[in-house]
Write an enzyme that holds these catalytic residues in place. Sequence first.
Site, PDB file in Angstrom:
ATOM      1  CD  GLU A 158      -2.790   1.375   2.618  1.00  0.00           C
ATOM      2  OE1 GLU A 158      -2.900   2.381   2.870  1.00  0.00           O
ATOM      3  OE2 GLU A 158      -2.807   0.267   3.097  1.00  0.00           O
ATOM      4  CD  GLU A 163      -4.289   7.573   5.460  1.00  0.00           C
ATOM      5  OE1 GLU A 163      -5.133   7.003   6.040  1.00  0.00           O
ATOM      6  OE2 GLU A 163      -2.978   7.428   5.653  1.00  0.00           O
TER       7      GLU A 163
END
Length: 425
Positions: A158, A163
């Site tokens: 990932e 974010e």
Amino acid sequence: MNQLKKQLVCVLMVLGFCLPTIAQSGPPQPPMGKRWVMNPDFSDEFNGTSLDAQKWFDHHPNWKGREPGIFLPSQVSVKDGYMQIKGEKLEKDTIVKAYGRNLKFNIAGGAVVSKKSTFLGYYECRVKAAATTMSTTFWFSTNGTAKGPNDCDKYGQEWDIQECIGRTGDFSGNHFANGMNSNGHFWYTDCDKKKHDLRAPAVKFHNSELPSKDFHVYGGWWRDENSASFYYDEREPKHMKFYDKVVGKPFSEPMYMRLVSETYPFPWIELPTDEELADDTKNTVYYDWVRGYKLVDVLDSSLNQNYEMGVKLYHETVIFPETEMEISEKQKIKIPFSFKANQKRTIYLKISQTTDKLKEKWDKKIAEKQFDVSPGYGNMEIEFKLDKELSRNEQYKVEAFIRDINKTNKPKDAIEASTLFLKIN
């Protein structure tokens, strides 16, 4: 019309006047001999009226969402020049049976996922976060797992370029409400079926302004199986080395792009309030565009670049890395430069003597070359083999023009020009 709509939406979103952020877009300088070209499978300007179903899922095909936020296609739309993901409170709790248990959802979020996977490259998006505690994210991950070094183990990847959340609060993950937050997770399941999050040291760009206040450009260069670099607006890049103690090349598998707005659990981050989820000036993420790039040989002309030519990404130019270059070889000279082109162009290079000791014509031409380049951002060098050695007692310069392929090599026909002075040692 789309630009006018974007300006209008910008005004409506903040109930007032919105100054655009001046942010860098486009990839970093490519390696020598390479050219960045756009990858249409991971690029979208979102200027239509619906999501491009050939490129994107309007949901996450492998994940229902993080409780209590469920991913629903109804929350994803394309209008006014943006891809929008809207967070809302569900009228009633929804129970979904998945992963061997019952999941309880009462908040609607959204996910847009690429239908194709990619390996390496540069990726960027311009986005304005929702002004809630629902996430605004731009990331990549594998589907499924790869076999580990012991045959009984496995791993997944990932890569989080950005974010964030759109407001602050009294919770431990409050730092996600400013700047850019990037991570690289090596998801490892050992032979005892125990799962490990073996992540790289996080990369953080600080900004005291909330990411929901304005648009920002977030970029990531997946350089190789071991490293990545990150780009935030006009700032200098920061770098990451992936965790490599299990396998020597941990990010070895292709990944899928994800544009996601989800809920996070307390005490990490608190859930959004019913009031902000009902407020259309706060509850929506606006993705202006997303763009992917891949490296090819600098003079490769075999690609279909119709998508890239339609975007008209670059200020077209030809650039020397410095204004003066010292050379010791006086008859065989290598000239490095880079170029940016939105369509097929011609580059013309000329070496001239700039002194006039022999009463000859000023800027006497010593050598010249011209060649065509294709759209993109290229970095290369051209070698000149001269009939005579250059002299330390004279002064020389190299001029570079980028021009339309149907124009002449006269300065008046150049789209842009650059000059490099040669110093003979």
